[in-house]
Motif scaffolding. Structure first.
Motif, PDB file in Angstrom:
ATOM      1  N   PRO A 132       0.944  -1.154   0.069  1.00  0.00           N
ATOM      2  CA  PRO A 132       0.011   0.000  -0.028  1.00  0.00           C
ATOM      3  C   PRO A 132       0.951   1.162  -0.109  1.00  0.00           C
ATOM      4  O   PRO A 132       1.946   1.211   0.604  1.00  0.00           O
ATOM      5  CB  PRO A 132      -0.799  -0.135   1.655  1.00  0.00           C
ATOM      6  CG  PRO A 132      -0.831  -1.470   1.615  1.00  0.00           C
ATOM      7  CD  PRO A 132       0.565  -1.987   0.978  1.00  0.00           C
ATOM      8  N   ILE A 133       0.379   2.299  -0.763  1.00  0.00           N
ATOM      9  CA  ILE A 133       0.945   3.615  -0.719  1.00  0.00           C
ATOM     10  C   ILE A 133       0.485   4.182   0.571  1.00  0.00           C
ATOM     11  O   ILE A 133      -0.689   4.706   0.757  1.00  0.00           O
ATOM     12  CB  ILE A 133       0.498   4.579  -1.900  1.00  0.00           C
ATOM     13  CG1 ILE A 133       1.248   3.754  -2.901  1.00  0.00           C
ATOM     14  CG2 ILE A 133       1.125   5.843  -1.751  1.00  0.00           C
ATOM     15  CD1 ILE A 133       1.031   4.369  -4.451  1.00  0.00           C
ATOM     16  N   ILE A 134       1.449   4.584   1.552  1.00  0.00           N
ATOM     17  CA  ILE A 134       1.230   5.254   2.772  1.00  0.00           C
ATOM     18  C   ILE A 134       2.576   6.264   3.116  1.00  0.00           C
ATOM     19  O   ILE A 134       3.544   5.800   2.852  1.00  0.00           O
ATOM     20  CB  ILE A 134       0.792   4.440   3.881  1.00  0.00           C
ATOM     21  CG1 ILE A 134       1.800   3.527   3.978  1.00  0.00           C
ATOM     22  CG2 ILE A 134      -0.489   3.616   3.818  1.00  0.00           C
ATOM     23  CD1 ILE A 134       1.741   2.169   5.458  1.00  0.00           C
ATOM     24  N   PRO A 135       2.130   7.453   3.564  1.00  0.00           N
ATOM     25  CA  PRO A 135       0.808   8.025   4.087  1.00  0.00           C
ATOM     26  C   PRO A 135       0.065   8.365   2.812  1.00  0.00           C
ATOM     27  O   PRO A 135       0.506   8.106   1.702  1.00  0.00           O
ATOM     28  CB  PRO A 135       1.416   9.159   4.971  1.00  0.00           C
ATOM     29  CG  PRO A 135       2.707   8.908   5.229  1.00  0.00           C
ATOM     30  CD  PRO A 135       3.246   8.149   4.192  1.00  0.00           C
ATOM     31  N   GLY A 136      -0.897   9.241   3.051  1.00  0.00           N
ATOM     32  CA  GLY A 136      -1.781   9.921   2.017  1.00  0.00           C
ATOM     33  C   GLY A 136      -1.950  11.329   2.209  1.00  0.00           C
ATOM     34  O   GLY A 136      -1.106  11.808   2.514  1.00  0.00           O
ATOM     35  N   LEU A 137      -3.178  11.773   1.639  1.00  0.00           N
ATOM     36  CA  LEU A 137      -3.438  13.229   1.739  1.00  0.00           C
ATOM     37  C   LEU A 137      -4.266  13.440   2.852  1.00  0.00           C
ATOM     38  O   LEU A 137      -5.516  13.179   2.881  1.00  0.00           O
ATOM     39  CB  LEU A 137      -4.144  13.803   0.606  1.00  0.00           C
ATOM     40  CG  LEU A 137      -3.143  13.581  -0.756  1.00  0.00           C
ATOM     41  CD1 LEU A 137      -4.049  13.836  -2.237  1.00  0.00           C
ATOM     42  CD2 LEU A 137      -1.808  14.089  -0.641  1.00  0.00           C
ATOM     43  N   SER A 138      -3.577  13.758   3.990  1.00  0.00           N
ATOM     44  CA  SER A 138      -4.415  13.689   5.504  1.00  0.00           C
ATOM     45  C   SER A 138      -4.157  15.361   6.215  1.00  0.00           C
ATOM     46  O   SER A 138      -4.251  15.090   7.495  1.00  0.00           O
ATOM     47  CB  SER A 138      -3.850  12.609   6.216  1.00  0.00           C
ATOM     48  OG  SER A 138      -4.263  11.288   5.562  1.00  0.00           O
ATOM     49  N   GLU A 139      -4.055  16.281   5.687  1.00  0.00           N
ATOM     50  CA  GLU A 139      -3.739  17.505   5.887  1.00  0.00           C
ATOM     51  C   GLU A 139      -4.691  17.852   7.133  1.00  0.00           C
ATOM     52  O   GLU A 139      -4.634  18.521   8.198  1.00  0.00           O
ATOM     53  CB  GLU A 139      -3.794  18.680   5.123  1.00  0.00           C
ATOM     54  CG  GLU A 139      -3.412  20.040   5.595  1.00  0.00           C
ATOM     55  CD  GLU A 139      -2.151  20.179   6.081  1.00  0.00           C
ATOM     56  OE1 GLU A 139      -2.223  21.086   6.984  1.00  0.00           O
ATOM     57  OE2 GLU A 139      -1.225  19.660   5.805  1.00  0.00           O
ATOM     58  N   HIS A 140      -5.991  17.565   7.056  1.00  0.00           N
ATOM     59  CA  HIS A 140      -7.140  17.744   7.576  1.00  0.00           C
ATOM     60  C   HIS A 140      -7.164  17.052   9.221  1.00  0.00           C
ATOM     61  O   HIS A 140      -8.009  17.150  10.005  1.00  0.00           O
ATOM     62  CB  HIS A 140      -8.660  17.708   6.865  1.00  0.00           C
ATOM     63  CG  HIS A 140      -8.730  16.257   6.147  1.00  0.00           C
ATOM     64  ND1 HIS A 140      -7.838  15.660   5.150  1.00  0.00           N
ATOM     65  CD2 HIS A 140      -9.496  15.223   6.463  1.00  0.00           C
ATOM     66  CE1 HIS A 140      -8.134  14.747   4.738  1.00  0.00           C
ATOM     67  NE2 HIS A 140      -9.095  14.401   5.573  1.00  0.00           N
ATOM     68  N   HIS A 141      -6.380  15.959   9.297  1.00  0.00           N
ATOM     69  CA  HIS A 141      -6.357  15.093  10.585  1.00  0.00           C
ATOM     70  C   HIS A 141      -5.269  15.691  11.055  1.00  0.00           C
ATOM     71  O   HIS A 141      -4.793  15.124  12.520  1.00  0.00           O
ATOM     72  CB  HIS A 141      -6.146  13.600  10.087  1.00  0.00           C
ATOM     73  CG  HIS A 141      -7.312  13.106   9.604  1.00  0.00           C
ATOM     74  ND1 HIS A 141      -8.679  12.971  10.415  1.00  0.00           N
ATOM     75  CD2 HIS A 141      -7.902  12.946   8.333  1.00  0.00           C
ATOM     76  CE1 HIS A 141      -9.451  12.325   9.646  1.00  0.00           C
ATOM     77  NE2 HIS A 141      -9.128  12.480   8.343  1.00  0.00           N
TER      78      HIS A 141
END
Length: 249
Positions: free
Chosen positions: A69-78
């Protein structure tokens, strides 16, 4: 427990070559995240759920293998809550392109993308469109959109007589149930509490964009995980897989 049978990272290169030579021409790529999931779920929740869907789909397709899996992702809001990570969009997009370029060199011809994190989904659509244009002789498919998932969550609530808004989309009854089905040891139901439960209106969206997840839920939950259980998780899991298969027809 998620099976390892279809996961490339658990195979040796001769095993992978034998799979390709015997007709495995498809790679399933999960775009996940490392981010908070309320008081009761591990930060790898999107990774586990995405990997579960990918391995389940590979088992059904018979000719597919699953990439790491590709991690991390787009999680600016967290990011207001500890442990969450977020990539820049150009980095996220570059990793996905590199995955496909590498696997093309090895002989794979088809690429199925599964975004298991809502914040990745619009970007995933763009990535797939750009990669398809760059590789017209290959087949690239995207399986999920946020709009489609929210409609599915609403249908689950009606079908199983669940409170409206309980499958809100983040650390909710849906994600918690699927985690109880796939990896129950990563769920602490004693800590499960409802977060924002309701219809996302303009005020909800304004607060989300301005303050991130904590603008709408101090505990980082959208939905009500307290009504979750493993039996529902199995039903949700198989229903989503059914819809993914339809996307590939």
């Amino acid at each position: 427990m998620i099976k390892r049978d279809y996961q490339l990272k658990y195979m040796s290169w001769p095993q992978i070559k034998n799979k390709i030579d015997s007709g495995c021409d498809t790679v399933i790529i999960v775009l996940a995240s490392t981010e908070q999931h309320g008081l009761h779920l591990a930060e790898c929740t999107d990774e586990i759920i995405g990997l579960g869907f990918a391995c389940g789909l590979a088992e059904r397709l018979k000719n597919a293998l699953v990439a790491p899996p590709i991690i991390p992702g787009l999680s600016e809001h967290h990011l207001a809550l500890p442990g969450s990570l977020s990539l820049k969009k150009d980095v996220f997009r570059g990793i996905a392109r590199d995955y496909v370029d590498c696997y093309i060199r090895h002989g794979f011809k088809k690429f199925i993308f599964i975004s298991s994190h809502g914040g990745n989904m619009q970007e995933t659509k763009t990535i797939v469109e750009e990669l398809q244009a760059a590789h017209p002789d290959k087949l690239l498919r995207n399986t999920l959109s946020l709009e489609f998932l929210m409609k599915l969550f609403s249908s689950f609530e009606k079908q199983y007589n669940m409170p409206v808004g309980s499958c809100g989309g983040h650390a909710c009854a849906f994600e918690t149930s699927v985690m109880l089905y796939l990896e129950p040891e990563l769920v602490n139901m004693e800590e499960a509490k409802a977060g924002f439960v309701g219809t996302p209106d303009k005020e909800f969206l304004d607060n989300m964009f301005k303050y991130g997840i904590v603008g709408v839920s101090e505990i980082g939950v959208i939905g009500d995980p307290t009504v979750a259980n493993a039996e529902l998780g199995e039903k949700f899991f198989n229903a989503v897989l059914d819809e993914m298969e339809k996307c590939l027809i």
